[in-house]
Write an enzyme that holds these catalytic residues in place. Structure first.
Site, mmCIF file in Angstrom:
data_model
loop_
_atom_site.group_PDB
_atom_site.id
_atom_site.type_symbol
_atom_site.label_atom_id
_atom_site.label_comp_id
_atom_site.label_asym_id
_atom_site.label_seq_id
_atom_site.Cartn_x
_atom_site.Cartn_y
_atom_site.Cartn_z
ATOM 1 C CE LYS A 267 -3.199 2.686 2.938
ATOM 2 N NZ LYS A 267 -4.067 2.719 4.132
ATOM 3 C CG ASP A 272 -5.439 8.100 4.478
ATOM 4 O OD1 ASP A 272 -6.364 8.704 3.881
ATOM 5 O OD2 ASP A 272 -5.624 7.109 5.226
ATOM 6 C CE LYS A 279 -6.533 8.915 7.892
ATOM 7 N NZ LYS A 279 -7.218 7.895 8.684
ATOM 8 C CG ASP A 290 -1.865 5.351 4.841
ATOM 9 O OD1 ASP A 290 -1.724 4.289 5.469
ATOM 10 O OD2 ASP A 290 -2.953 5.721 4.348
ATOM 11 C CG ASP A 349 -9.850 7.762 6.580
ATOM 12 O OD1 ASP A 349 -8.774 7.684 5.945
ATOM 13 O OD2 ASP A 349 -9.921 7.992 7.801
ATOM 14 C CD GLU A 351 -6.632 5.366 2.428
ATOM 15 O OE1 GLU A 351 -7.620 5.469 3.184
ATOM 16 O OE2 GLU A 351 -5.479 5.133 2.844
ATOM 17 N NE ARG A 353 -10.876 -1.039 3.931
ATOM 18 C CZ ARG A 353 -11.464 -1.200 5.118
ATOM 19 N NH1 ARG A 353 -12.631 -1.829 5.200
ATOM 20 N NH2 ARG A 353 -10.893 -0.772 6.210
HETATM 21 N N1 BES Z 1 -4.192 4.647 6.846
HETATM 22 C C1 BES Z 1 -5.354 4.446 7.631
HETATM 23 C C2 BES Z 1 -5.128 3.458 8.773
HETATM 24 C C3 BES Z 1 -4.399 3.983 9.965
HETATM 25 C C4 BES Z 1 -5.015 4.843 10.854
HETATM 26 C C5 BES Z 1 -3.114 3.576 10.226
HETATM 27 C C6 BES Z 1 -4.335 5.288 11.968
HETATM 28 C C7 BES Z 1 -2.435 4.012 11.345
HETATM 29 C C8 BES Z 1 -3.037 4.875 12.217
HETATM 30 C C9 BES Z 1 -6.478 3.893 6.765
HETATM 31 O O1 BES Z 1 -6.511 4.365 5.468
HETATM 32 C C10 BES Z 1 -7.761 4.293 7.404
HETATM 33 O O2 BES Z 1 -8.023 5.468 7.445
HETATM 34 N N2 BES Z 1 -8.503 3.329 7.896
HETATM 35 C C11 BES Z 1 -9.732 3.586 8.560
HETATM 36 C C12 BES Z 1 -10.755 2.619 8.039
HETATM 37 C C13 BES Z 1 -12.164 2.914 8.507
HETATM 38 C C14 BES Z 1 -12.663 4.176 7.862
HETATM 39 C C15 BES Z 1 -13.025 1.739 8.146
HETATM 40 C C16 BES Z 1 -9.513 3.365 10.056
HETATM 41 O O3 BES Z 1 -8.845 2.414 10.440
HETATM 42 O O4 BES Z 1 -9.994 4.202 10.826
HETATM 43 ZN ZN ZN Z 2 -4.742 4.917 4.689
HETATM 44 MN MN MN Z 3 -7.594 6.161 5.282
#
Ligand code: BES
Ligand code: ZN
Ligand code: MN
Length: 495
Positions: A267, A272, A279, A290, A349, A351, A353
């Site tokens: 990834k 992000d 966010k 990210d 968010d 994104e 996947r």
């Molecule tokens: N890059 C983030 C995951 C992340 C968040 C990694 C905080 C490290 C610290 C990912 O793209 C994301 O935002 N995931 C969301 C998914 C949710 C919206 C289903 C998450 O984990 O909050």
């Molecule tokens: Zn992300």
């Molecule tokens: Mn995200």
């Protein structure tokens, strides 16, 4: 850093600093004893005074004791001699290197040939010493106007264990150095800010690997080429950004052309913001990390080429920037992925996947022997494991087991979570084949469930490195994980 083997009694070695182990309760290792005897009890005075007990990891420096050649002797606590596990050994190495790099000592000599690590063979110690020395001397300086202090350490020598073959020790040192440098490469890419490390920057980095290593060829697909392949899920993520998405494909040829490759997919979200599902502001800067999955793939490919592994490996990076904007994807939008499955994007968010599913579909054309993706995918993985473990999910028990073995061996820890069918219904959608989020519960598992819909035909494993890829707070910075785990895994494979 230069690495070498230096045989000889520790008190006669000329170095800026000689490192010797003192076991718990002040028991001297043979090397420490030799220095103590030659140096008029210089160590015994300290242990008898109770100033160093030999507790695991504690250190103390003695300056040029009489009768000892070296300018300094660094004592490092080894803990219980009988409990010298690989984990404890790494602590000894890390702490002594940390203490030594604070000195202005250019050459270090590790007089640790007598160490017997309970759960590893003799050569492991040499490799790990070099790996840790590289790791510990990494400094981020790129975007500082005054380059910070770089450690004075230039060379590390090691006294070989009795009976060890010189050539094998040398090659172990080289291997460890190679892994350490790959870890640093991943850290460096991770640490670069989002305005420098863009998808195009990652593509350039990968192309340079291809130019440097004869075994690697790199191809980069632009957005137009991805559109032709139907990668609308990936493209929905970069839609709001002026930075063009890139699909980066690095191929290492170490075996015959018809030998099925091991395929890694990273990834590479270079920043992000969350997109329209923006966010919150706190710590958003950390979303420059990210792309650490991508960084680990690029760094692993470099290491595979340097180690000249006799297997075929393909490294794919899905690189994009996730931004809001008038062209950005909106919650509720539905896209058709390369695999033909429609996806309702309920949260922009989620994104990671979305870029990975198309990259995983693309990976199929290489007929992978197995397929591993590496991604900073979910905050839930951080909540579950903190910084310590990478989350592992897989549709193949043998592959999962093998990755867990390699995580133990490399001490780049991973822990498996279930990928049971029961969880799959959480990503049902009323309007498309799949939704891109599964609600607030079991976030790491539902994210993996989403990916599993695109890897049904593959032996596939997913590494969620959201917790392990970087540290926050005053130690903020990328860790280079899980390069150690990936290299260990690939080293064990055959063509
Ligand atoms: N890059 C983030 C995951 C992340 C968040 C990694 C905080 C490290 C610290 C990912 O793209 C994301 O935002 N995931 C969301 C998914 C949710 C919206 C289903 C998450 O984990 O909050
Ligand atoms: Zn992300
Ligand atoms: Mn995200």
């Amino acid at each position: 850093m230069r690495y070498s083997i230096k045989a000889g009694s520790p008190e006669k070695i000329s170095a800026d600093c000689v490192i010797v182990v003192v076991w718990a309760k002040g028991v001297l290792s043979p090397e420490a004893s030799a220095i103590d005897a030659a140096g008029k009890k210089c160590i015994s005075w300290i242990t008898h005074a109770g100033d160093l007990t030999g507790k695991l990891g504690e250190t103390q420096v003695i300056h040029h004791p009489d009768g000892v050649q070296a300018k300094r002797v660094l004592l490092v606590g080894g803990g219980e001699k009988k409990k010298l596990t690989a984990k404890n050994t790494v602590k000894i190495l890390k702490n002594s290197l940390e203490a030594a790099t604070k000195l202005s000592a250019a050459n270090l000599h590790f007089a640790i040939g007598s160490l017997e690590v309970s759960d590893r063979d003799g050569l492991w110690l040499a490799a790990r010493l070099a790996q840790e020395a590289e790791d510990l001397t990494y400094r981020y300086n790129t975007t500082k106007s005054k380059k910070g202090e770089t450690p004075a350490t230039r060379s590390v020598s090691l006294a070989p264990a009795t009976g060890a073959r010189r050539l094998s020790v040398e090659s172990s040192l080289k291997q460890g150095q190679c892994i350490g440098r790959a870890i640093n490469r991943a850290k460096q890419l991770g640490n670069l800010p989002g305005n420098i490390c863009t998808p195009s920057f990652l593509a350039k980095e990968a192309k340079e690997l291809g130019e440097k290593h004869g075994s690697i060829t790199t191809r980069v697909l632009n957005e137009k080429q991805m559109a032709r392949l139907g990668m609308n899920s990936l493209l929905s993520v970069s839609a709001g950004s002026v930075q063009e998405a890139k699909l980066i494909v690095m191929q290492h040829k170490g075996a015959k052309a018809d030998s099925k490759p091991y395929v890694l997919v990273g990834k590479g979200i270079t920043f992000d913001t969350g997109g329209i599902s923006l966010k919150p502001g706190a710590a958003m800067d950390e979303m420059k990390f990210d792309m650490c999955g991508a960084a680990s793939v690029i760094a692993t490919m470099a290491c595979v080429a340097e180690l000249k592994l006799a297997i075929n490996v393909v490294g794919i990076v899905a690189a994009a920037e996730n931004m809001p904007g008038s062209k950005a994807t909106k919650p509720g939008d539905i896209v058709t992925s390369m695999a033909g499955k429609t996806i309702e994007i309920l949260n922009t968010d989620a994104e990671g996947r979305l870029v990975l599913c198309d990259a995983l579909s693309y990976a199929e054309r290489f007929k992978p022997r197995n397929l591993i993706d590496i991604a900073t995918l979910t905050g839930a993985a951080v909540a579950t494991f903190g910084n310590f473990a990478t989350a592992l999910l897989s549709n193949n028990d043998n592959l999962a087991k093998s990755l867990l073995d390699c995580s133990e061996q490399s001490l780049d820890l991973a822990w498996q979570l279930p990928l049971w069918d029961e969880y799959q219904s959480l990503i049902n959608s009323n309007f498309a084949d799949i939704a891109n989020i599964g609600g607030p519960r079991a976030g790491t598992i539902t994210a993996a469930c989403f990916l599993s819909r695109f890897t049904e035909k593959q032996k596939w494993a997913h590494l969620d490195i959201a917790g392990s890829a970087w540290n926050s707070g005053t130690q903020k910075g990328a860790t280079g994980r899980p390069v150690g785990l990936l290299v260990e895994f690939l080293r064990r494979q055959k063509a």
